[in-house]
Design a protein around this motif. Sequence first.
Motif, mmCIF file in Angstrom:
data_model
loop_
_atom_site.group_PDB
_atom_site.id
_atom_site.type_symbol
_atom_site.label_atom_id
_atom_site.label_comp_id
_atom_site.label_asym_id
_atom_site.label_seq_id
_atom_site.Cartn_x
_atom_site.Cartn_y
_atom_site.Cartn_z
ATOM 1 N N GLY A 115 0.781 -1.229 0.000
ATOM 2 C CA GLY A 115 0.000 0.000 0.000
ATOM 3 C C GLY A 115 0.813 1.279 0.000
ATOM 4 O O GLY A 115 0.259 2.359 -0.103
ATOM 5 N N ALA A 116 2.134 1.185 0.101
ATOM 6 C CA ALA A 116 2.973 2.388 0.138
ATOM 7 C C ALA A 116 3.139 2.967 -1.270
ATOM 8 O O ALA A 116 2.977 2.275 -2.273
ATOM 9 C CB ALA A 116 4.342 2.054 0.719
ATOM 10 N N GLU A 117 3.470 4.253 -1.326
ATOM 11 C CA GLU A 117 3.740 4.902 -2.607
ATOM 12 C C GLU A 117 5.028 4.314 -3.193
ATOM 13 O O GLU A 117 6.028 4.159 -2.475
ATOM 14 C CB GLU A 117 3.903 6.413 -2.397
ATOM 15 N N PRO A 118 5.054 3.994 -4.485
ATOM 16 C CA PRO A 118 6.278 3.452 -5.088
ATOM 17 C C PRO A 118 7.417 4.466 -5.035
ATOM 18 O O PRO A 118 7.214 5.668 -5.239
ATOM 19 C CB PRO A 118 5.878 3.166 -6.532
ATOM 20 N N THR A 119 8.598 3.974 -4.733
ATOM 21 C CA THR A 119 9.795 4.808 -4.743
ATOM 22 C C THR A 119 10.859 4.150 -5.617
ATOM 23 O O THR A 119 10.815 2.945 -5.862
ATOM 24 C CB THR A 119 10.366 5.006 -3.320
ATOM 25 N N ALA A 120 11.803 4.954 -6.085
ATOM 26 C CA ALA A 120 12.859 4.455 -6.964
ATOM 27 C C ALA A 120 13.738 3.472 -6.200
ATOM 28 O O ALA A 120 14.289 3.801 -5.159
ATOM 29 C CB ALA A 120 13.689 5.614 -7.489
ATOM 30 N N THR A 121 13.823 2.267 -6.734
ATOM 31 C CA THR A 121 14.647 1.239 -6.084
ATOM 32 C C THR A 121 15.796 0.781 -6.971
ATOM 33 O O THR A 121 16.738 0.174 -6.485
ATOM 34 C CB THR A 121 13.799 0.015 -5.711
ATOM 35 N N TYR A 122 15.714 1.073 -8.289
ATOM 36 C CA TYR A 122 16.749 0.604 -9.209
ATOM 37 C C TYR A 122 16.766 1.506 -10.431
ATOM 38 O O TYR A 122 15.709 1.990 -10.868
ATOM 39 C CB TYR A 122 16.452 -0.836 -9.647
ATOM 40 N N ILE A 123 17.966 1.738 -11.003
ATOM 41 C CA ILE A 123 18.052 2.495 -12.254
ATOM 42 C C ILE A 123 19.030 1.818 -13.207
ATOM 43 O O ILE A 123 19.951 1.113 -12.795
ATOM 44 C CB ILE A 123 18.462 3.971 -12.033
#
Length: 146
Positions: A115-123
């Motif tokens: 349920g959390a807002e997606p955040t950048a985990t990989y680029i």
Amino acid sequence: MRFSIALLLVPLLAACTTAGGSTAPGASAPPPRTGTVRVPPTRPPAPPPTAGGAFIAPQVMNVPGLEGVIGSTVGDLQRQFGTARLDVYEGDARKLQFEGEACVLDVYLYPLRPGAEPTATYIDARRSSDALDVDRVACVRALRGR
């Protein structure tokens, strides 16, 4: 002497057992089998159960120099790099693509808990001209400086 005779008979006996399975001269071999063999469908093994349902926490990239990108929300990324060229949703994951003259930056966002807002985990980063991999930190700097 009996032992010597027995040793001489071993190869002969072996030849008889081998020849016994072959077809006699003039006889035809059985016809080859034709047709289809049905193999029952297989299912991939089910993933191991996770606590609280099907949510699996993502691994978060930890590369020095990317601290301002990794952990960022969509809004944070748009403030840094402008409007994304691509914005793709897949389930609860999201991919944003930013492009400049020097490189293309793909940012993958996942929620860190249900349920959390997606955040950048990989680029990922690659050159705009030929799509060869480039240094991620250098690409981030180039896109921020445009």
